[in-house]
Each structure stands twice: as C-alpha cells, then as structure tokens.
Design a protein around this motif. Sequence first.
Motif, PDB file in Angstrom:
ATOM      1  N   LEU A  40       0.766  -1.118   0.094  1.00 20.77           N
ATOM      2  CA  LEU A  40      -0.162  -0.071  -0.127  1.00 20.77           C
ATOM      3  C   LEU A  40       0.766   1.110  -0.201  1.00 20.77           C
ATOM      4  O   LEU A  40       0.422   2.197  -0.591  1.00 20.77           O
ATOM      5  CB  LEU A  40      -1.079  -0.137   1.194  1.00 20.77           C
ATOM      6  CG  LEU A  40      -2.021  -1.181   1.100  1.00 20.77           C
ATOM      7  CD1 LEU A  40      -2.945  -1.158   2.539  1.00 20.77           C
ATOM      8  CD2 LEU A  40      -3.092  -0.771  -0.034  1.00 20.77           C
ATOM      9  N   ALA A  41       1.908   1.321   0.772  1.00 21.25           N
ATOM     10  CA  ALA A  41       2.891   2.571   0.817  1.00 21.25           C
ATOM     11  C   ALA A  41       3.412   2.567  -0.682  1.00 21.25           C
ATOM     12  O   ALA A  41       3.555   3.934  -1.104  1.00 21.25           O
ATOM     13  CB  ALA A  41       4.124   1.924   1.706  1.00 21.25           C
ATOM     14  N   VAL A  42       3.659   1.591  -1.327  1.00 25.32           N
ATOM     15  CA  VAL A  42       4.314   1.678  -3.017  1.00 25.32           C
ATOM     16  C   VAL A  42       3.130   2.321  -3.744  1.00 25.32           C
ATOM     17  O   VAL A  42       3.334   3.212  -4.502  1.00 25.32           O
ATOM     18  CB  VAL A  42       4.662   0.420  -3.432  1.00 25.32           C
ATOM     19  CG1 VAL A  42       5.195   0.307  -4.661  1.00 25.32           C
ATOM     20  CG2 VAL A  42       5.939   0.199  -2.652  1.00 25.32           C
ATOM     21  N   ALA A  43       1.940   1.830  -3.332  1.00 23.43           N
ATOM     22  CA  ALA A  43       0.842   2.389  -4.487  1.00 23.43           C
ATOM     23  C   ALA A  43       0.592   3.769  -4.230  1.00 23.43           C
ATOM     24  O   ALA A  43       0.365   4.466  -5.012  1.00 23.43           O
ATOM     25  CB  ALA A  43      -0.434   1.468  -4.090  1.00 23.43           C
ATOM     26  N   CYS A  44       0.575   4.020  -2.855  1.00 20.05           N
ATOM     27  CA  CYS A  44       0.471   5.684  -2.343  1.00 20.05           C
ATOM     28  C   CYS A  44       1.437   6.215  -3.050  1.00 20.05           C
ATOM     29  O   CYS A  44       1.236   7.547  -3.474  1.00 20.05           O
ATOM     30  CB  CYS A  44       0.033   5.766  -0.844  1.00 20.05           C
ATOM     31  SG  CYS A  44      -1.251   4.967  -0.523  1.00 20.05           S
ATOM     32  N   ALA A  45       2.584   5.889  -2.765  1.00 24.27           N
ATOM     33  CA  ALA A  45       3.971   6.693  -3.256  1.00 24.27           C
ATOM     34  C   ALA A  45       3.849   7.058  -4.700  1.00 24.27           C
ATOM     35  O   ALA A  45       4.090   8.109  -5.273  1.00 24.27           O
ATOM     36  CB  ALA A  45       5.253   5.974  -2.849  1.00 24.27           C
ATOM     37  N   LEU A  46       3.334   5.974  -5.418  1.00 24.97           N
ATOM     38  CA  LEU A  46       3.189   6.003  -7.077  1.00 24.97           C
ATOM     39  C   LEU A  46       2.231   6.907  -7.505  1.00 24.97           C
ATOM     40  O   LEU A  46       2.463   8.020  -8.243  1.00 24.97           O
ATOM     41  CB  LEU A  46       2.858   4.700  -7.621  1.00 24.97           C
ATOM     42  CG  LEU A  46       3.877   3.865  -7.781  1.00 24.97           C
ATOM     43  CD1 LEU A  46       3.269   2.609  -7.982  1.00 24.97           C
ATOM     44  CD2 LEU A  46       5.212   4.134  -8.579  1.00 24.97           C
ATOM     45  N   ILE A  48       1.051   9.813  -5.634  1.00 20.06           N
ATOM     46  CA  ILE A  48       1.531  11.003  -5.124  1.00 20.06           C
ATOM     47  C   ILE A  48       2.685  11.592  -5.870  1.00 20.06           C
ATOM     48  O   ILE A  48       2.618  12.620  -6.504  1.00 20.06           O
ATOM     49  CB  ILE A  48       1.916  11.131  -3.673  1.00 20.06           C
ATOM     50  CG1 ILE A  48       0.606  10.757  -2.803  1.00 20.06           C
ATOM     51  CG2 ILE A  48       2.715  12.362  -3.386  1.00 20.06           C
ATOM     52  CD1 ILE A  48       0.860  10.676  -1.329  1.00 20.06           C
ATOM     53  N   GLY A  49       3.598  10.748  -6.405  1.00 18.00           N
ATOM     54  CA  GLY A  49       5.013  11.073  -6.965  1.00 18.00           C
ATOM     55  C   GLY A  49       4.377  11.247  -8.438  1.00 18.00           C
ATOM     56  O   GLY A  49       5.143  12.609  -8.904  1.00 18.00           O
ATOM     57  N   THR A 128      -6.839   4.708  -0.477  1.00 17.92           N
ATOM     58  CA  THR A 128      -7.054   5.011  -1.980  1.00 17.92           C
ATOM     59  C   THR A 128      -7.536   6.535  -2.079  1.00 17.92           C
ATOM     60  O   THR A 128      -7.228   7.261  -2.709  1.00 17.92           O
ATOM     61  CB  THR A 128      -7.346   4.185  -2.801  1.00 17.92           C
ATOM     62  OG1 THR A 128      -6.818   2.699  -3.015  1.00 17.92           O
ATOM     63  CG2 THR A 128      -7.330   4.650  -4.352  1.00 17.92           C
ATOM     64  N   PHE A 129      -8.731   6.623  -1.457  1.00 21.51           N
ATOM     65  CA  PHE A 129      -9.493   7.858  -1.407  1.00 21.51           C
ATOM     66  C   PHE A 129      -8.690   8.949  -0.721  1.00 21.51           C
ATOM     67  O   PHE A 129      -8.488  10.198  -1.370  1.00 21.51           O
ATOM     68  CB  PHE A 129     -10.722   7.657  -0.751  1.00 21.51           C
ATOM     69  CG  PHE A 129     -11.737   8.944  -0.914  1.00 21.51           C
ATOM     70  CD1 PHE A 129     -11.645   9.817  -1.911  1.00 21.51           C
ATOM     71  CD2 PHE A 129     -12.271   9.261   0.054  1.00 21.51           C
ATOM     72  CE1 PHE A 129     -12.386  10.868  -2.086  1.00 21.51           C
ATOM     73  CE2 PHE A 129     -13.415  10.418   0.063  1.00 21.51           C
ATOM     74  CZ  PHE A 129     -13.192  11.209  -1.082  1.00 21.51           C
ATOM     75  N   ALA A 130      -8.061   8.574   0.545  1.00 20.38           N
ATOM     76  CA  ALA A 130      -7.187   9.622   1.200  1.00 20.38           C
ATOM     77  C   ALA A 130      -6.082  10.074   0.453  1.00 20.38           C
ATOM     78  O   ALA A 130      -5.567  11.150   0.076  1.00 20.38           O
ATOM     79  CB  ALA A 130      -6.931   9.028   2.535  1.00 20.38           C
ATOM     80  N   THR A 131      -5.308   9.283  -0.369  1.00 11.97           N
ATOM     81  CA  THR A 131      -4.220   9.347  -1.125  1.00 11.97           C
ATOM     82  C   THR A 131      -4.735  10.283  -2.427  1.00 11.97           C
ATOM     83  O   THR A 131      -4.090  11.100  -2.876  1.00 11.97           O
ATOM     84  CB  THR A 131      -3.672   8.242  -1.843  1.00 11.97           C
ATOM     85  OG1 THR A 131      -3.160   7.303  -0.608  1.00 11.97           O
ATOM     86  CG2 THR A 131      -2.387   8.322  -2.480  1.00 11.97           C
ATOM     87  N   VAL A 134      -5.167  13.948  -1.181  1.00 12.90           N
ATOM     88  CA  VAL A 134      -3.552  14.320  -1.208  1.00 12.90           C
ATOM     89  C   VAL A 134      -2.812  14.771  -2.362  1.00 12.90           C
ATOM     90  O   VAL A 134      -2.465  15.810  -2.467  1.00 12.90           O
ATOM     91  CB  VAL A 134      -3.007  13.597  -0.008  1.00 12.90           C
ATOM     92  CG1 VAL A 134      -1.406  13.741  -0.214  1.00 12.90           C
ATOM     93  CG2 VAL A 134      -3.412  13.442   1.207  1.00 12.90           C
ATOM     94  N   THR A 135      -3.066  13.898  -3.313  1.00  9.82           N
ATOM     95  CA  THR A 135      -2.315  13.945  -4.706  1.00  9.82           C
ATOM     96  C   THR A 135      -2.952  15.192  -5.327  1.00  9.82           C
ATOM     97  O   THR A 135      -2.061  16.013  -6.009  1.00  9.82           O
ATOM     98  CB  THR A 135      -2.371  12.883  -5.510  1.00  9.82           C
ATOM     99  OG1 THR A 135      -1.972  11.629  -4.747  1.00  9.82           O
ATOM    100  CG2 THR A 135      -1.711  13.235  -6.557  1.00  9.82           C
ATOM    101  N   PHE A 136      -4.346  15.289  -5.396  1.00 10.26           N
ATOM    102  CA  PHE A 136      -4.968  16.445  -5.989  1.00 10.26           C
ATOM    103  C   PHE A 136      -4.406  17.838  -5.270  1.00 10.26           C
ATOM    104  O   PHE A 136      -4.277  18.780  -6.181  1.00 10.26           O
ATOM    105  CB  PHE A 136      -6.501  16.385  -5.863  1.00 10.26           C
ATOM    106  CG  PHE A 136      -7.458  17.485  -6.677  1.00 10.26           C
ATOM    107  CD1 PHE A 136      -7.452  17.312  -7.812  1.00 10.26           C
ATOM    108  CD2 PHE A 136      -7.932  18.372  -5.605  1.00 10.26           C
ATOM    109  CE1 PHE A 136      -8.230  18.481  -8.468  1.00 10.26           C
ATOM    110  CE2 PHE A 136      -8.559  19.294  -6.192  1.00 10.26           C
ATOM    111  CZ  PHE A 136      -8.805  19.480  -7.574  1.00 10.26           C
ATOM    112  N   LEU A 137      -4.596  17.595  -4.062  1.00  9.59           N
ATOM    113  CA  LEU A 137      -4.138  19.170  -3.312  1.00  9.59           C
ATOM    114  C   LEU A 137      -2.744  19.581  -3.601  1.00  9.59           C
ATOM    115  O   LEU A 137      -2.229  20.464  -3.779  1.00  9.59           O
ATOM    116  CB  LEU A 137      -4.347  18.997  -1.809  1.00  9.59           C
ATOM    117  CG  LEU A 137      -5.901  18.858  -1.655  1.00  9.59           C
ATOM    118  CD1 LEU A 137      -6.041  18.777   0.130  1.00  9.59           C
ATOM    119  CD2 LEU A 137      -6.708  20.087  -1.886  1.00  9.59           C
TER     120      LEU A 137
END
Length: 265
Positions: A40-46, A48-49, A128-131, A134-137
């Motif tokens: 999940l950390a890898v998924a979120c990092a992808l 956001i990055g 996923t929703f939280a990520t 964060v990514t949008f903002l």
Amino acid sequence: MTTTTPPAPHTAPTHAVTPSRVLHSEWHKLRTLRSTWVTLAVACALVIGVGITMGATYDGDDSEIDTVVFVLLGTQLSQICVAVLGILVTAGEYSTGMIRASLTAVPRRLPVLWSKAAVFATLAFTLTFATNIVTFLLAQIWLSDTDKALSLTDSGVLGALAGNAAAITLLSLVALGLGALLRSVPAGIGAFVGLVLILPEVLAMISADFVQDALRYFPTKASASLGSMAQTGDSISPTAALISLCLWAAAALITTALLLKRRDV
C-alpha cells in the motif's frame, strides 16, 4: 455416612463463531502482515509522485485531459499494486497453508471469504481515497495558475476522486476473487494481468460495433469512466460504470464462493 460429589472437570470456554469475530480475525491477519503496508505504501507513493510530477511539469499541452484524470495518472500503476495485495489476501493463505486453519475455525467457510473481501475493500478504498485527495491538493500547488486550477469544492471533483478510489477497490476485489479461485499467487497475478488488463486491449483491435460497445463495460474501461469528472463520447456514465464494476467483482466472488463450498479446502 455422607458422600461428596467430585468437582466438575474444568472445561475451556467456547466462543461462538460470529460475523464480528470473523471480521476481527481477518483484520488482524491483514494488518499484521508486512506485505500489506509495503504494498500500500508503494501504491500511495506512485500516485503522489506521479501527481506531483504532472502538476510541476504541466505546460498546457494536455489541456484537453480531465483535471482529475491528469493528476491521478499514477493510479494506472498503483492499481496493479493494490490488485496484487488482493491476490495475496486469499492466494497467500493457500501458499502458506494457513487457509486450513481459517476454514477449520469457521466451518461454514463463506464468512471467511466475505470477511476477507469486506476488510480488504474497506482498507483499500479508505487509503486510496485519502491518497487521491492528498495528490490532488499537492498537484494544485503548481496548477493553481493554469487552466487546470480546481478546488475540492468544485462540482464533480470529490465525486471523481471517490469514483477513482471505488474503481481501484472493485478491480482489486476481482483480483481477490481470482486469487481464491486459482489458489496460487503467480496464477492469480497472471490471470488478472491477462484477463483484466491485456484482453480488452486485444479485443479493441476488433472493429465490430458490438465488440466496441461491450468493451466500454469491461473493468478497465469502466474504471476510467468512474474516475472522470466529465463523460466523453466513447465512455459510459459513472452510474453505469459503477454497476458494471460491482457486477464484475460480484461475479468473481460468487464463483469463488460456489467452488469454496464444493472443494475440500
């Protein structure tokens, strides 16, 4: 002369198998696995990055792309990570042999499958929703002075962000079902990549109208429609996309449930 009654032998307390206890057991197994949080950390990092990169390098060339789709391009990669985790949730227990203990503790079997799906879906959607938010903002820091400037309160933004998270979650439930169906992590990953990701691209080469119409309801196409703010000419509505993805996930899980009742393990 009096007789004494010997004390009754001590027996260990028994606990009934209830839905809440099965859910708690599956949540405990999921959260205590290192692979859960690494994946999940890898998924979120992808997500956001890629989102930050897209926002920081935007020069107006992709103005026709939906803003939410634009900043969440990383989900095309992260959905594979979450799907793999879904496969590990079920097929991983078969590879370690832990599934025998799980099904012995819950003889009716199906509560184990439903609890795995419920716990996994809740965790996957929430993160996923939280990520996505964060990514949008973060992307809007660079996009605020461009034609892609939007806020969370603008019409359709939160719906698209939530729709994207729902699409990834439902796709991953399909993967979870495939993992339980095939009882093998490599086979589950191969089936998901081949049937869900590659097959629609192969079928897209067929120019027949009925094939093209049917493809719009396939998981990957439906997920793209669900995570978009605006409906394009060749896409289905978000409602139709959500129903389609729910049916795909239900088909995978129900097929697995039927076989789980008939198999020895």
